[in-house]
Design a protein around this motif. Structure first.
Motif, mmCIF file in Angstrom:
data_model
loop_
_atom_site.group_PDB
_atom_site.id
_atom_site.type_symbol
_atom_site.label_atom_id
_atom_site.label_comp_id
_atom_site.label_asym_id
_atom_site.label_seq_id
_atom_site.Cartn_x
_atom_site.Cartn_y
_atom_site.Cartn_z
ATOM 1 N N TRP A 48 -53.313 -21.055 -27.637
ATOM 2 C CA TRP A 48 -53.755 -19.725 -28.046
ATOM 3 C C TRP A 48 -52.588 -18.802 -28.392
ATOM 4 C CZ3 TRP A 48 -58.699 -19.350 -29.105
ATOM 5 C CH2 TRP A 48 -59.650 -20.086 -28.381
ATOM 6 N N ARG A 49 -51.394 -19.315 -28.552
ATOM 7 C CA ARG A 49 -50.244 -18.422 -28.689
ATOM 8 C C ARG A 49 -50.300 -17.583 -29.952
ATOM 9 N NH1 ARG A 49 -45.668 -23.096 -29.678
ATOM 10 N NH2 ARG A 49 -45.655 -23.073 -31.954
ATOM 11 N N LYS A 50 -50.943 -18.060 -31.010
ATOM 12 C CA LYS A 50 -51.072 -17.250 -32.224
ATOM 13 C C LYS A 50 -52.076 -16.114 -32.027
ATOM 14 C CE LYS A 50 -49.794 -20.874 -35.512
ATOM 15 N NZ LYS A 50 -50.156 -21.600 -36.759
ATOM 16 N N GLN A 51 -52.857 -16.196 -30.956
ATOM 17 C CA GLN A 51 -53.756 -15.104 -30.626
ATOM 18 C C GLN A 51 -53.060 -14.081 -29.714
ATOM 19 O OE1 GLN A 51 -55.194 -18.419 -31.130
ATOM 20 N NE2 GLN A 51 -55.488 -17.273 -33.021
ATOM 21 N N TYR A 52 -52.433 -14.552 -28.630
ATOM 22 C CA TYR A 52 -51.889 -13.555 -27.711
ATOM 23 C C TYR A 52 -50.671 -12.842 -28.280
ATOM 24 C CZ TYR A 52 -48.815 -17.289 -25.680
ATOM 25 O OH TYR A 52 -47.910 -18.307 -25.462
ATOM 26 N N GLY A 56 -52.330 -9.371 -28.290
ATOM 27 C CA GLY A 56 -51.724 -8.693 -27.149
ATOM 28 C C GLY A 56 -51.233 -7.303 -27.485
ATOM 29 N N GLN A 57 -51.137 -7.000 -28.758
ATOM 30 C CA GLN A 57 -50.766 -5.648 -29.177
ATOM 31 C C GLN A 57 -51.951 -4.692 -29.130
ATOM 32 O OE1 GLN A 57 -48.190 -5.707 -32.815
ATOM 33 N NE2 GLN A 57 -48.509 -7.919 -32.702
ATOM 34 N N HIS A 58 -53.168 -5.250 -29.053
ATOM 35 C CA HIS A 58 -54.380 -4.439 -29.095
ATOM 36 C C HIS A 58 -55.227 -4.578 -27.829
ATOM 37 C CE1 HIS A 58 -53.635 -4.015 -33.433
ATOM 38 N NE2 HIS A 58 -53.362 -5.310 -33.409
ATOM 39 N N PHE A 59 -55.026 -5.658 -27.082
ATOM 40 C CA PHE A 59 -55.859 -5.955 -25.927
ATOM 41 C C PHE A 59 -55.000 -6.398 -24.746
ATOM 42 C CE2 PHE A 59 -58.237 -7.022 -29.810
ATOM 43 C CZ PHE A 59 -59.354 -6.218 -29.659
ATOM 44 N N HIS A 60 -55.648 -6.464 -23.589
ATOM 45 C CA HIS A 60 -55.019 -7.072 -22.412
ATOM 46 C C HIS A 60 -55.486 -8.526 -22.361
ATOM 47 C CE1 HIS A 60 -54.607 -7.566 -17.827
ATOM 48 N NE2 HIS A 60 -53.401 -7.534 -18.349
ATOM 49 N N VAL A 61 -54.618 -9.444 -22.738
ATOM 50 C CA VAL A 61 -54.975 -10.848 -22.942
ATOM 51 C C VAL A 61 -54.542 -11.694 -21.742
ATOM 52 C CG1 VAL A 61 -54.595 -12.887 -24.366
ATOM 53 C CG2 VAL A 61 -54.803 -10.638 -25.452
ATOM 54 N N THR A 62 -55.459 -12.483 -21.231
ATOM 55 C CA THR A 62 -55.163 -13.436 -20.157
ATOM 56 C C THR A 62 -55.420 -14.846 -20.663
ATOM 57 O OG1 THR A 62 -55.817 -11.861 -18.429
ATOM 58 C CG2 THR A 62 -55.733 -14.194 -17.811
ATOM 59 N N THR A 63 -54.449 -15.722 -20.471
ATOM 60 C CA THR A 63 -54.629 -17.141 -20.725
ATOM 61 C C THR A 63 -54.244 -17.901 -19.460
ATOM 62 O OG1 THR A 63 -52.375 -17.430 -21.577
ATOM 63 C CG2 THR A 63 -54.096 -16.916 -23.185
#
Length: 294
Positions: A48-52, A56-63
């Motif tokens: 998922w690195r292309k997502q976070y 991650g600039q817009h949301f609080h992302v947890t993987t």
């Protein structure tokens, strides 16, 4: 690859209720809307690195890595979807996450459905769901016609499942070397496919086969109608997961909506990797405004 990773980054471990250490990462400010990304079978959080790096600039992302996968603890127990759902619940509770959008890819959808089915008192933590390229039932039930199996989008027969599990335990690299490329379009970079293969091989083959057998046997159709949060279904015209399976989800999850990414645009089973800009924009719009067009 150049990184746009936000400075607000945290990593650590969550100890599950049965004592297994799961490695997690968080990106973005904790005050922003929360997303948890759940990978597919044998995949790791880094998929998922292309997502976070973007979201991650817009949301609080947890993987996080499932037990036995990636950087999480290697253990010989718990390779079943229900236990993975309990692990997800441990992540939510231990990290005190609320108003969460769960994004599940492939088997990650099954983990989400199992969580929704079992942990009813914790559903209040979930704001919305994004289901990426997964059928609600992968194995035909006795007495099903070919038309029923096609409508629901089954992917295995009992014989093909058994043969795949045996081959996986006999020679995991050879088996996965045939399986992994099928999840991409022929335009995918060879180094991306090779990297994905190596990530898939980080779990031992016995555990992978045990998990696959449990994953494929499940039938989530009766869970679909109980989902009462906004739901987006994402498919791809170049994926081995048929669009009929995703049409079925939308028809049985109240209010669910479907978007398909075309093969020519990187629409494979890994569309979030091959077409990240389009996928990420879709996630941003759905969480932010409820819009789902690509």
């Amino acid at each position: 690859m150049a990184s746009n990773r936000p400075q607000d980054h945290r990593s650590g471990n969550v100890r599950t209720s049965d004592g297994v250490e799961l490695a997690y990462d968080q990106h973005g400010e904790s005050s922003k809307p929360s997303i948890i990304f759940l990978p597919g079978w044998c995949q790791t959080a880094l998929q998922w690195r292309k997502q976070y790096e973007d979201l991650g600039q817009h949301f609080h992302v947890t993987t996080y890595d499932y037990r036995g996968h990636g950087s999480s603890e290697k253990t010989n127990r718990g390779y079943r979807i229900a236990r993975f759902a309990a692990d997800l619940n441990d992540i939510l509770v231990r990290l005190n996450l609320n108003d969460v959008t769960l994004v599940g890819h492939s088997m990650g959808c099954s983990v989400m459905w199992s969580f929704w089915d079992i942990f009813v008192t914790e559903r209040h933590r979930i704001k919305s769901l994004i289901l990426v390229d997964q059928t609600s039932c992968m194995l035909p039930r006795p007495g099903w016609s070919e038309e029923q199996a096609k409508e629901i989008g089954t992917l295995f027969t009992q014989q093909s499942l058994d043969e795949f599990a045996i081959a996986l335990q006999s020679d995991a690299r050879a088996t996965m070397s045939q399986f992994v490329p099928a999840m991409f379009t022929d335009k995918a970079a060879k180094e991306d496919v090779a990297w994905t293969l190596e990530r898939n091989l980080m779990i031992d083959s016995k555990s992978a086969a045990t998990l696959l057998l449990d994953h494929v046997k499940n039938d989530w159709r009766d869970v679909l109608e109980t989902i009462n949060v906004p739901t987006l279904v994402v498919g791809a015209t170049g994926s081995f997961c048929p669009m009929s399976a995703l049409d079925y989800l939308v028809a049985h999850i109240p209010g669910a909506r479907l978007v398909a990414i075309e093969k020519e645009e990187g629409g494979s089973h890994f569309m979030f990797w091959e077409s990240p800009e389009k996928f990420n924009a879709l996630v941003r719009r759905f969480i932010g405004t409820g819009e789902v067009s690509t």
